[in-house]
Design an enzyme around this catalytic site. Structure first.
Site, PDB file in Angstrom:
ATOM      1  N   HIS A   1       0.772  -0.924  -0.030  1.00 38.00           N
ATOM      2  CA  HIS A   1      -0.259   0.299   0.266  1.00 38.00           C
ATOM      3  C   HIS A   1       0.828   1.446  -0.406  1.00 38.00           C
ATOM      4  O   HIS A   1       2.194   0.977   0.118  1.00 38.00           O
ATOM      5  CB  HIS A   1      -1.077  -0.544   0.916  1.00 38.00           C
ATOM      6  CG  HIS A   1      -0.290   0.144   2.970  1.00 38.00           C
ATOM      7  ND1 HIS A   1      -0.700   1.150   3.418  1.00 38.00           N
ATOM      8  CD2 HIS A   1       0.895   0.190   3.206  1.00 38.00           C
ATOM      9  CE1 HIS A   1      -0.014   0.745   4.710  1.00 38.00           C
ATOM     10  NE2 HIS A   1       0.762   0.416   4.155  1.00 38.00           N
TER      11      HIS A   1
ATOM     12  N   CYS B   1       5.772   7.144   4.123  1.00 32.70           N
ATOM     13  CA  CYS B   1       4.401   5.845   3.594  1.00 32.70           C
ATOM     14  C   CYS B   1       3.826   5.951   2.434  1.00 32.70           C
ATOM     15  O   CYS B   1       3.068   6.107   2.233  1.00 32.70           O
ATOM     16  CB  CYS B   1       3.554   5.488   4.995  1.00 32.70           C
ATOM     17  SG  CYS B   1       3.824   4.633   6.188  1.00 32.70           S
TER      18      CYS B   1
ATOM     19  N   HIS C   1       5.280   0.517   0.210  1.00 38.03           N
ATOM     20  CA  HIS C   1       6.088  -0.597   0.503  1.00 38.03           C
ATOM     21  C   HIS C   1       4.396  -2.100   1.254  1.00 38.03           C
ATOM     22  O   HIS C   1       3.467  -1.824   0.913  1.00 38.03           O
ATOM     23  CB  HIS C   1       5.895   0.091   1.393  1.00 38.03           C
ATOM     24  CG  HIS C   1       5.393   1.271   2.736  1.00 38.03           C
ATOM     25  ND1 HIS C   1       4.669   1.805   2.083  1.00 38.03           N
ATOM     26  CD2 HIS C   1       5.068   0.433   3.580  1.00 38.03           C
ATOM     27  CE1 HIS C   1       3.852   2.356   3.233  1.00 38.03           C
ATOM     28  NE2 HIS C   1       3.971   1.336   3.839  1.00 38.03           N
TER      29      HIS C   1
ATOM     30  N   HIS D   1      -1.592 -11.041  -0.818  1.00 39.16           N
ATOM     31  CA  HIS D   1      -0.255 -10.605  -2.637  1.00 39.16           C
ATOM     32  C   HIS D   1      -1.702  -9.394  -3.525  1.00 39.16           C
ATOM     33  O   HIS D   1      -1.432  -9.398  -4.541  1.00 39.16           O
ATOM     34  CB  HIS D   1      -0.403 -11.588  -3.391  1.00 39.16           C
ATOM     35  CG  HIS D   1       0.500 -12.576  -2.170  1.00 39.16           C
ATOM     36  ND1 HIS D   1       0.272 -13.110  -1.148  1.00 39.16           N
ATOM     37  CD2 HIS D   1       1.486 -12.968  -2.752  1.00 39.16           C
ATOM     38  CE1 HIS D   1       1.600 -13.450  -0.764  1.00 39.16           C
ATOM     39  NE2 HIS D   1       2.272 -13.325  -1.174  1.00 39.16           N
TER      40      HIS D   1
ATOM     41  N   GLU E   1       0.677  -4.217  11.768  1.00 41.25           N
ATOM     42  CA  GLU E   1       1.382  -3.671  11.086  1.00 41.25           C
ATOM     43  C   GLU E   1       2.558  -4.499  10.410  1.00 41.25           C
ATOM     44  O   GLU E   1       2.918  -4.901   9.998  1.00 41.25           O
ATOM     45  CB  GLU E   1       1.132  -2.341  10.350  1.00 41.25           C
ATOM     46  CG  GLU E   1       1.308  -1.902   9.143  1.00 41.25           C
ATOM     47  CD  GLU E   1       1.445  -0.653   8.569  1.00 41.25           C
ATOM     48  OE1 GLU E   1       0.441  -0.280   8.128  1.00 41.25           O
ATOM     49  OE2 GLU E   1       2.432  -0.102   8.837  1.00 41.25           O
TER      50      GLU E   1
END
Length: 146
Positions: A27, A37, A41, A78, A130
């Site tokens: 994302h 972010c 990544h 995935h 995460e």
């Protein structure tokens, strides 16, 4: 699977089911303030979905564990989360694929399925890790009259 003790979800129901699962997904967060972010990544997400209710279905389940895995893992594993236009939106910060929004989205997906079942259990918590040091918990507000 990472062994984890999860904060308890407080609820009034007799039964509580917890399903641990993981999925690998990429994302990016489309906001200048997101820093690194902002770049694409990936993570191996660890999720725990908590479902509660008072009634079992005709198989004696609150909900089948395999169904919960199918709803979440099969949808997100995935993938590039940003490509899921049904769940995420690059124009609305409330729909950016952040950990918080992904946790809420998992809850919404699971609850949409539960709403179509005869026994109508509730998704009362989604714990989403995460990274080894960062996680989010989403607990929906109870529906009116519940």
């Amino acid at each position: 699977m990472l062994q984890q003790i999860y904060p308890p979800a407080v609820h009034p129901y007799q039964y509580e089911l917890n399903k641990d699962l993981q999925f690998a997904a990429a994302h990016y967060v489309p906001a200048e303030e997101a820093g690194k972010c902002r770049r694409m990544h990936g993570h191996t997400y660890f999720a725990n979905v908590t479902i509660a209710g008072d009634e079992l279905d005709r198989t004696g389940f609150l909900v089948n564990f395999a169904t919960v895995k199918q709803l979440v893992h099969d949808r997100f594993d995935h993938t590039l989360l940003n490509d899921d236009a049904e769940s995420f939106n690059e124009e609305d910060p409330n729909r950016f694929p952040t950990t918080e929004v992904v946790a809420r989205t998992i809850c919404e997906i699971v609850q949409a399925h539960l709403d179509r079942t005869e026994n109508k259990p509730r998704c009362v918590q989604v714990f989403l890790r995460e990274t080894p040091t960062s996680y989010c918990i989403y607990r929906p507000k109870r529906p009116t009259g519940a």
